[in-house]
Scaffold this motif. Sequence first.
Motif, PDB file in Angstrom:
ATOM      1  N   SER A 292       3.542   5.827  -8.710  1.00  0.00           N
ATOM      2  CA  SER A 292       2.031   5.501  -8.301  1.00  0.00           C
ATOM      3  C   SER A 292       1.807   5.596  -6.825  1.00  0.00           C
ATOM      4  O   SER A 292       0.538   5.730  -6.204  1.00  0.00           O
ATOM      5  CB  SER A 292       1.864   3.775  -8.634  1.00  0.00           C
ATOM      6  OG  SER A 292       2.841   3.183  -7.613  1.00  0.00           O
TER       7      SER A 292
ATOM      8  N   THR B 121      -0.253   8.675  -6.181  1.00  0.00           N
ATOM      9  CA  THR B 121      -1.970   8.852  -6.670  1.00  0.00           C
ATOM     10  C   THR B 121      -2.731   8.348  -5.284  1.00  0.00           C
ATOM     11  O   THR B 121      -2.301   7.720  -4.421  1.00  0.00           O
ATOM     12  CB  THR B 121      -2.108   7.673  -7.646  1.00  0.00           C
ATOM     13  OG1 THR B 121      -1.788   6.446  -7.103  1.00  0.00           O
ATOM     14  CG2 THR B 121      -1.159   8.048  -8.869  1.00  0.00           C
ATOM     15  N   LYS B 122      -4.019   8.931  -5.313  1.00  0.00           N
ATOM     16  CA  LYS B 122      -4.768   8.577  -4.301  1.00  0.00           C
ATOM     17  C   LYS B 122      -5.079   7.348  -4.056  1.00  0.00           C
ATOM     18  O   LYS B 122      -5.123   6.935  -2.838  1.00  0.00           O
ATOM     19  CB  LYS B 122      -6.180   9.540  -4.425  1.00  0.00           C
ATOM     20  CG  LYS B 122      -6.932   9.598  -3.136  1.00  0.00           C
ATOM     21  CD  LYS B 122      -8.022  10.743  -3.217  1.00  0.00           C
ATOM     22  CE  LYS B 122      -8.781  10.755  -2.154  1.00  0.00           C
ATOM     23  NZ  LYS B 122      -9.888  11.671  -2.176  1.00  0.00           N
TER      24      LYS B 122
ATOM     25  N   ARG C 224      -2.422   5.558  -2.085  1.00  0.00           N
ATOM     26  CA  ARG C 224      -2.045   5.814  -0.881  1.00  0.00           C
ATOM     27  C   ARG C 224      -3.188   5.484   0.337  1.00  0.00           C
ATOM     28  O   ARG C 224      -3.029   5.055   1.241  1.00  0.00           O
ATOM     29  CB  ARG C 224      -2.325   7.624  -0.701  1.00  0.00           C
ATOM     30  CG  ARG C 224      -1.013   8.060  -1.135  1.00  0.00           C
ATOM     31  CD  ARG C 224      -0.902   9.507  -0.985  1.00  0.00           C
ATOM     32  NE  ARG C 224      -1.978   9.979  -1.994  1.00  0.00           N
ATOM     33  CZ  ARG C 224      -2.144  11.422  -2.054  1.00  0.00           C
ATOM     34  NH1 ARG C 224      -1.838  11.981  -1.282  1.00  0.00           N
ATOM     35  NH2 ARG C 224      -3.185  11.659  -3.169  1.00  0.00           N
TER      36      ARG C 224
END
Length: 99
Positions: free
Chosen positions: A26, A29-30, A33
């Motif tokens: 995870s 993932t954007k 982040r």
Amino acid sequence: MAELQEIFNNREIAVGIWVILAVAISVFTKPVRQFLKSVLPILFSRKFVVFLYCVFKLFWISDLRVICNRVLGYFITKRHNLLGLVCGVTIICKNNRKG
């Protein structure tokens, strides 16, 4: 692995491995982040670090009181114990504040 199994059972080890894998995946993932970029500055801000320091000192003082009560063999009432902890944390926080 044998030392790990002495502390945790197989189910706990399996859950730990799955949680580590889920977190590792995870992080890439954007949305995660972006969340970390917004949360990490808050967690490492000076005010939050001082707050955590005061909380840890509170637990240290309470542990010290328990040790003193057991070693010296006298009991402080709950009301006085709580009052002493609140005063101790207030003094600690005031000493950490600049100005």
